[in-house]
Scaffold this motif. Structure first.
Motif, PDB file in Angstrom:
ATOM      1  N   ARG A   1      44.760   3.836  22.398  1.00 27.69           N
ATOM      2  CA  ARG A   1      43.315   3.628  22.253  1.00 27.69           C
ATOM      3  C   ARG A   1      42.536   4.702  22.994  1.00 27.69           C
ATOM      4  O   ARG A   1      41.445   5.111  22.561  1.00 27.69           O
TER       5      ARG A   1
ATOM      6  N   ARG B   1      40.781   0.374  19.087  1.00 28.43           N
ATOM      7  CA  ARG B   1      41.912  -0.536  19.257  1.00 28.43           C
ATOM      8  C   ARG B   1      42.773  -0.455  18.010  1.00 28.43           C
ATOM      9  O   ARG B   1      42.320  -0.017  16.949  1.00 28.43           O
ATOM     10  N   SER B   2      44.005  -0.894  18.120  1.00 30.62           N
ATOM     11  CA  SER B   2      44.909  -0.886  16.974  1.00 30.62           C
ATOM     12  C   SER B   2      45.577  -2.242  16.835  1.00 30.62           C
ATOM     13  O   SER B   2      45.353  -3.158  17.642  1.00 30.62           O
TER      14      SER B   2
END
Length: 332
Positions: A171, A177-178
């Motif tokens: 990130r 965000r992932s």
């Protein structure tokens, strides 16, 4: 095998792209964790999943791969899995740590695990653990031992899944965000039969509940909580998502008090004193709103762990919380 086929499937464009299957997501994350995938492909895959919107099979498949990479849990599973991966924005003190203590007092071993970014200062979860009387484990062996002796522990992500932490910290490189944030919430490292999870963005409640169904979790409660943690606001009705006895479940928790107050300080820059956690527990100070947070959050966690009369139990535990000093007694 490379990630190219999966990046291609996700990124073909409007009307042609598709989500990954659970098996594909498992294989992709297996490659990523093993370090055999090109870093450019890792970033592309994670950002395409975010852009398209994560799906439950993708999250479940990635979680399966992450679990398979972990050391074997060295003891009985925790009674309740309690992930803590929020960044801590827009929140006050982490009162939910006292809720977790109450659940452990009820005889439900609680495994807290997490990483909270660069968060520091009074509202930091890590910074409040010692004050809240929760031991920090140096690894899975220590965590299992602490569950057996104290009934509660906090397992830092970097001690048992350092590669997952590297992925989470992408990130800082990608600026977003992932799916890794979601995967860590559902991974359940000890394979506990019940879990509680907080989210910051409401759509993730149903997503995480569905993913946990694919992972065969029997009992789960997910809510939009303070700063993204599993912590309920006591003066609002709270929508609940999850599972009960292996079936999809949803409900709503009614308000617990009339006082309207933000979890974070009303005044920007207002001082937070983490010692207030210890003072509230010891009875040195009274704060009805904070007490309502603690009891309301504990009630939902106890329900998730299978206690039908959760509210009276939470109140009883709170009333006798200082009768017998636990092995890691709260500081006064």
């Amino acid at each position: 095998m490379s990630l190219a086929a999966y990046v291609h499937a996700l990124g073909r464009g409007p009307g042609r792209s598709r989500a990954l299957t659970q098996d594909e997501a498992r294989d992709a994350m297996t490659q990523i964790i093993a370090g055999t995938a090109a870093p450019e492909a890792v970033g592309a895959l994670l950002m395409l999943m975010r852009y398209r919107g994560e799906t439950a099979p993708e999250i479940a498949g990635c979680a399966e791969a992450l679990r398979a990479s972990l050391p074997l849990w060295p003891g009985p599973p925790a009674g309740l899995d309690w992930p803590s991966y929020a960044a801590g924005r827009s929140r006050g003190l982490p009162w939910f740590l006292l809720s977790a203590r109450l659940v452990a007092m009820a005889g439900v071993p609680v495994l807290l695990h997490g990483w909270n970014g660069a968060q520091s200062g009074p509202a930091s979860v890590r910074g409040a653990l010692e004050i809240a009387g929760i031991p920090v484990a140096a690894g899975m062996d220590a965590a299992a031992a602490q569950l057996a002796t104290t009934g509660i522990t906090y397992l830092p992500l970097e001690t048992f899944a350092p590669r997952a932490l590297e992925l989470l910290r992408l990130r800082e490189v990608l600026g977003l965000r992932s799916a890794v944030n979601t995967v860590l919430r559902v991974m359940n490292p000890s394979r506990a039969p019940a879990a509680v999870q907080g989210v910051f963005h409401p759509p993730y409640r149903a997503l995480q509940a569905e993913a946990c169904g694919l992972l065969d979790l029997a009992n789960l409660t997910v809510l939009k909580g303070g700063g993204g943690e599993f912590e309920r606001h006591p003066s609002k009705a709270v929508a609940l998502f999850g599972r009960r006895d292996g079936a999809e479940w949803s409900s709503e928790a009614p308000p617990l008090c009339d006082e309207t107050r933000r979890l974070a300080p009303e005044q920007t820059g207002a001082a937070l004193d983490p010692q207030d956690l210890a003072r509230l527990w010891s009875g040195a100070c009274e704060d009805p709103f904070a007490t309502a947070i603690v009891l309301g959050t504990a009630e939902l966690a106890l329900q998730t762990a299978g206690h039908a009369a959760a509210r009276p139990l939470a109140e009883s535990l709170w009333a006798r919380r200082n009768d017998t000093p636990p092995p890691n007694r709260l500081s006064h």
